[in-house]
Design an enzyme around this catalytic site. Structure first.
Site, PDB file in Angstrom:
ATOM      1  N   SER A 114      48.663  34.671  46.535  1.00  0.00           N
ATOM      2  CA  SER A 114      49.202  33.329  46.747  1.00  0.00           C
ATOM      3  C   SER A 114      48.082  32.306  46.876  1.00  0.00           C
ATOM      4  CB  SER A 114      50.054  33.306  48.020  1.00  0.00           C
ATOM      5  OG  SER A 114      50.447  31.989  48.343  1.00  0.00           O
ATOM      6  N   TYR A 140      51.769  34.291  56.597  1.00  0.00           N
ATOM      7  CA  TYR A 140      51.994  34.727  55.222  1.00  0.00           C
ATOM      8  C   TYR A 140      50.703  34.666  54.406  1.00  0.00           C
ATOM      9  CZ  TYR A 140      53.097  34.075  50.277  1.00  0.00           C
ATOM     10  OH  TYR A 140      53.095  34.146  48.913  1.00  0.00           O
ATOM     11  N   LYS A 180      66.403  30.855  48.019  1.00  0.00           N
ATOM     12  CA  LYS A 180      65.238  30.660  48.876  1.00  0.00           C
ATOM     13  C   LYS A 180      65.430  29.596  49.949  1.00  0.00           C
ATOM     14  CE  LYS A 180      61.257  30.563  46.706  1.00  0.00           C
ATOM     15  NZ  LYS A 180      60.434  31.646  47.295  1.00  0.00           N
TER      16      LYS A 180
END
Length: 324
Positions: A114, A140, A180
């Site tokens: 990411s 995350y 999402k």
């Protein structure tokens, strides 16, 4: 057989669709569906196996000698996640297990990293530089950074799959992201408001060097992400961490204007104060350095913001069936 974890999610389901278009149907889907409409993400697509995550380890052991590649896209991807043990189990330990399995069985391994690993962006967004100094801003992002560092360490030891790549996804948008909720793209969140001619709220800028709505992001269309991932699968000598953006930062104002253009409606953009708790953590600029990917030999073009949003809006969001 190609295994895809997180295959009913946003990027995963689009990858299944793209592989189907290229004639790949021997695909093992690994994911949960839950009780919502997530099943619609894969309703149109062909696959040979559907594996629930709790059965994945057993399935891997039964699949020796039959796996062409694994795309590990499943993860806890919410930047607001706070359960450290759950994130470690899903984003770190599972990734390590699959890496080791692919190393032992000599299977190519591709996974989702990411752009969150870059933290506040003060050290740039260059995938050719040392990653140890990067400081992600949330749990995350840290979990993705931790696995990236572990993977590079394993490669240095010579303990790696025959081919591997970690994709540092930037701001991906496109069909099948509807489950999402608050993590959907700005396009999906605001499309219905644009259509209804309701005000679109964007954050004011709290920095003198950025005007309201001029905060910049590297928005990349999910179809381009799928093309890049497939290219890696067919380019055996390519390994390492790679940015996956467009290399061109665009403003939130331009993004909403592109939605309006695709809908044939001039959006009513209004600027509202950014919440106090976000102001110290907010990124005003992200832009992927894409030279490493091009140097590796990828010569595909990327959708411009306007063309990508138009394809998404007119091909999906403005139709009776918005799923890819």
């Amino acid at each position: 057989m190609i295994i895809i974890t997180g295959a009913t999610g946003f990027i995963g389901s689009n990858l299944v669709a793209y592989l189907n278009q290229l004639g790949h149907t021997d695909i093992a889907i690994v994911d949960w569906l839950g009780s919502g409409e997530k099943w619609k993400n894969i309703a149109k697509h062909r696959f040979s196996e559907f594996v629930l995550p709790q059965d994945f380890h057993t399935f891997l052991e039964k699949s020796r000698g039959t796996v062409e590649a694994i795309f590990h896209l499943g993860a806890i991807s919410a930047t607001t996640a706070t359960d450290g043990d759950e994130v470690v189990s899903n984003n770190l330990q599972l990734s390590m297990h699959i890496w080791n399995w692919c190393t032992e069985r000599r299977v190519p391994f591709f996974y989702a990293s990411s752009a969150a690993t870059y933290g506040d962006g003060t050290q740039g967004f260059d995938d050719t530089k040392e990653i140890a100094p990067l400081r992600p801003l949330n749990l995350y992002g840290w979990s993705k950074q931790a696995f990236d560092r572990w993977a590079l360490g394993q490669q240095e030891k010579g303990v790696a799959p025959p081919q591997w790549a970690g994709f540092k996804f930037f701001n991906v948008y496109g069909p099948n992201e509807y489950h999402k909720a608050d993590m959907m793209s700005i396009v999906a969140k605001n499309h219905s408001k644009v259509m209804a001619q309701e005000p679109i709220h964007l954050f004011q800028s709290h920095r003198s060097d950025y005007k309201d709505g001029e905060q910049l992001r590297d928005f990349v269309y999910v179809k381009d992400c799928c093309k890049v991932m497939h290219w890696f699968m067919t380019t055996p000598r390519t390994n390492g961490l790679y940015n996956l953006g467009t290399g061109s930062a665009r403003s939130f104002r331009e993004l909403i204007e592109a939605v309006g253009t695709a809908c044939g409606i001039k959006p009513d953009i209004q600027y509202v104060p950014m919440p106090e708790n976000l102001r110290g953590k907010y990124q005003y600029f992200t832009q992927a350095s894409m030279q490493k990917l091009h140097d590796a030999g990828y010569d595909g073009t990327f959708f411009s913001l306007e063309k990508g949003v138009a394809d998404y809006v007119q091909g999906y969001l403005n139709t009776p069936d918005k799923f890819a």
